[in-house]
Design an enzyme around this catalytic site. Sequence first.
Site, PDB file in Angstrom:
ATOM      1  CG  HIS A  46       4.447   1.560  -8.854  1.00 10.09           C
ATOM      2  ND1 HIS A  46       4.151   2.564  -7.958  1.00 10.09           N
ATOM      3  CD2 HIS A  46       3.706   0.502  -8.460  1.00 10.09           C
ATOM      4  CE1 HIS A  46       3.283   2.124  -7.062  1.00 10.09           C
ATOM      5  NE2 HIS A  46       2.999   0.867  -7.343  1.00 10.09           N
ATOM      6  CG  ASP A  86       6.311   5.290  -7.269  1.00 11.44           C
ATOM      7  OD1 ASP A  86       5.723   5.212  -8.350  1.00 11.44           O
ATOM      8  OD2 ASP A  86       5.912   4.710  -6.233  1.00 11.44           O
TER       9      ASP A  86
HETATM   10  N1  UDP Z   1       1.482   3.476  -1.012  1.00  6.81           N
HETATM   11  C1  UDP Z   1       2.203   4.486  -0.450  1.00  6.81           C
HETATM   12  N2  UDP Z   1       3.354   4.201   0.226  1.00  6.81           N
HETATM   13  C2  UDP Z   1       3.824   2.953   0.343  1.00  6.81           C
HETATM   14  C3  UDP Z   1       3.086   1.922  -0.235  1.00  6.81           C
HETATM   15  C4  UDP Z   1       1.915   2.209  -0.916  1.00  6.81           C
HETATM   16  O1  UDP Z   1       1.835   5.613  -0.526  1.00  6.81           O
HETATM   17  O2  UDP Z   1       4.892   2.758   0.947  1.00  6.81           O
HETATM   18  C5  UDP Z   1       0.187   3.757  -1.695  1.00  6.81           C
HETATM   19  C6  UDP Z   1       0.255   4.140  -3.144  1.00  6.81           C
HETATM   20  O3  UDP Z   1      -0.768   5.071  -3.383  1.00  6.81           O
HETATM   21  C7  UDP Z   1      -0.067   2.855  -3.859  1.00  6.81           C
HETATM   22  C8  UDP Z   1      -1.157   2.331  -2.927  1.00  6.81           C
HETATM   23  O4  UDP Z   1      -0.635   2.614  -1.631  1.00  6.81           O
HETATM   24  O5  UDP Z   1      -0.474   3.114  -5.175  1.00  6.81           O
HETATM   25  C9  UDP Z   1      -1.497   0.875  -3.044  1.00  6.81           C
HETATM   26  O6  UDP Z   1      -0.387   0.069  -2.911  1.00  6.81           O
HETATM   27  P1  UDP Z   1      -0.351  -1.332  -3.647  1.00  6.81           P
HETATM   28  O7  UDP Z   1       0.421  -2.287  -2.816  1.00  6.81           O
HETATM   29  O8  UDP Z   1      -1.670  -1.732  -4.083  1.00  6.81           O
HETATM   30  O9  UDP Z   1       0.518  -1.026  -4.952  1.00  6.81           O
HETATM   31  P2  UDP Z   1       0.050  -0.643  -6.426  1.00  6.81           P
HETATM   32  O10 UDP Z   1      -1.260  -1.291  -6.704  1.00  6.81           O
HETATM   33  O11 UDP Z   1      -0.007   0.858  -6.488  1.00  6.81           O
HETATM   34  O12 UDP Z   1       1.154  -1.180  -7.280  1.00  6.81           O
END
Ligand code: UDP
Length: 443
Positions: free
Chosen positions: A20, A117
Site C-alpha cells: 500500500h 488509501d
Molecule cells: N479493502 C477495503 N477496505 C478494507 C480492507 C480491504 O476496501 O477495510 C479492499 C482493498 O481493495 C484491498 C482489498 O480489499 O486492496 C484486498 O485486501 P487485502 O487484505 O488483500 O489487502 P491488499 O492485498 O490490498 O494489501
Amino acid sequence: MSSSDGNLHVALLPSSGTGHLLPYLRLAASLIHHQWSLTLITTHPIVSSAESQLISTFLSAFPQITQKKFHTIPLDPVAANITDPFQLQWETIRQSAHLLSPLISSSSPPLSFIITDVTLMSSVISVTAKLCLPNYILFTSSARMLSLFSCFPSIPSSIPKESLPPILLDSNSSFTKNFSDDSGSLKHFNGVLINSFEELEKEQLEMLASGNLTKGLPPVFPLGPFLPLEVERISLFAPLKWLENQEESSVVYVSFGSRTAMSKEQIRELGYGLVLSGRKFLWVVKSKVVDKEEEEGLDEILGHRLMKKIENNGLVVKEWVDQWQILSQKAVGGFISHCGWNSVVEAAWHGIPVLGWPQQGDQMINAEVIEAGGWGLCMKSWGWGSNHLVKGVEIGDKIKDLMGNQRMKMECARISEVAKQRSKAGEGCENMLKTLFQSLKKS
Ligand code: UDP
Ligand code: UDP
C-alpha cells in the site's frame, strides 16, 4: 501541466503494508514533478521496519515533502478479533480517524485535496467532508477489483463468486463490514486514482467509465504503470550476480510479496516442485508475515535434503530483494507470484509471463486480469493459501507449462512494449492529471 495548478497542496494518506505504501511514494514522486506541494501523513507506530525504513529514505530523498505524523490510539487485537498485523493497523487508523481533523486543518498552506488509501475510505471521508476538503482515493489494486468493490455486496457478472477471498464471503467479518462501508462511501469521493492502464485492463476500465456498473461512481483516473523510485533500490547483489550468469529466459523467479507467509509444509512442496520442473530458479522464501527478523535459517525451513537438491538448480534467499531489478534481467523468463497488484503491473512492464498462485485478498481477481490478457495462468484449482496443500509434482508440471508457452511470451512482449511507451512519454499520466485538476476545479 500549466502553471495555474502550480500552487496545489496535496496530502497523501497511505495505509499500512509495503504494497500500500509503495504506490503512494511512487505517485508522490510524480506529483512533485508537477511542482505540487506535498504532505505525507505517516501513521505511528509503524508496523514493519521495512515500511519505516522506506519512509525515512524517501523523506530524506525528497526534503521538499512535509511529513505529518499521525499518532493512533492503540487497539487490542483480541478485542478487535484481528490476527493479521497489517489489517489490525488498518482498523487502528480507521478508529483514530477523528484525530486527523486537527492535523489536516493545521496544514499550511491549506490543503487543496487529500488522497486516501482504499482501506481507510469510510472513516476518513466523514472527517474530510466536515472540513469540505476534496478527497481522492488511491485504489491499490486492479480495475477489476475496483469493479467488484464499487458494486459490493453485489457481485458483477464478470467476476465468479469463487474469486472472492473467503473472508469476503463471511458477512460477519469486520473485514467484510469495512469493505462494504468503504464501497458505500465511494460516491462521496472526488475520484479514484489507480495504477492501471488501458492496454492492461481495457474492458474493466471502459466498464467503470461507462457508469453502467455503479451509479454515482466518481471518475476513475488510470495513472499507471507506476515506476519504482531510486530510493527503493537495495544493495543485495547476490541474486543479480547469479542471474547475470544464467541463460536468457531460463530462470523462474518466485516471490509472494511483502506480507504473505507460507506454511513450512507448503514451502517444502514448492521447493520440490521447483526442483522437479528442471528449470533454474531464484526463490525468495518468506515464512513470517512481518519483516524477516527472528526467522529460522533456510536450512531449518527447507530441510537439509531439499537444500541439497536445490544447490545445483537455483538460488534461494530469505532477504528482501530488488524485485524490479530482478524482473529486468534477461535471464528471467517466468514469475511465480501471489499476484499482489504491484507485482502484476511490474511483471507486465517487464514482459514476464506469470504463474499466478493467489493466497488471499484481491489476488485471485488480479490473477484473472493476467489470464484474460493471455500472458499468464491463474491457478484456481490450487485454492486459497493455507486452505490447501499443493503438491510438488503439480507445481513442477505447471512451471514447465509456464516456461514453455510461446503464445504467452508473445502476449507479454506486446503488453510490455505499450507499458514502456506509456511510461516513457508519461503522456497517459500527464493527461489524466490534467483531467483530475479540471474535475477538482468543478467540485
Ligand atoms: N479493502 C477495503 N477496505 C478494507 C480492507 C480491504 O476496501 O477495510 C479492499 C482493498 O481493495 C484491498 C482489498 O480489499 O486492496 C484486498 O485486501 P487485502 O487484505 O488483500 O489487502 P491488499 O492485498 O490490498 O494489501
Ligand atoms: N517487493 C520487493 N522485494 C521483495 C518483495 C516485494 O521489491 O522481496 C516489492 C514488489 O516489487 C512490489 C511490492 O514489494 O512492488 C509488493 O507489493 P504487491 O502488491 O506485489 O504485494 P503485497 O506485498 O502487497 O502482498
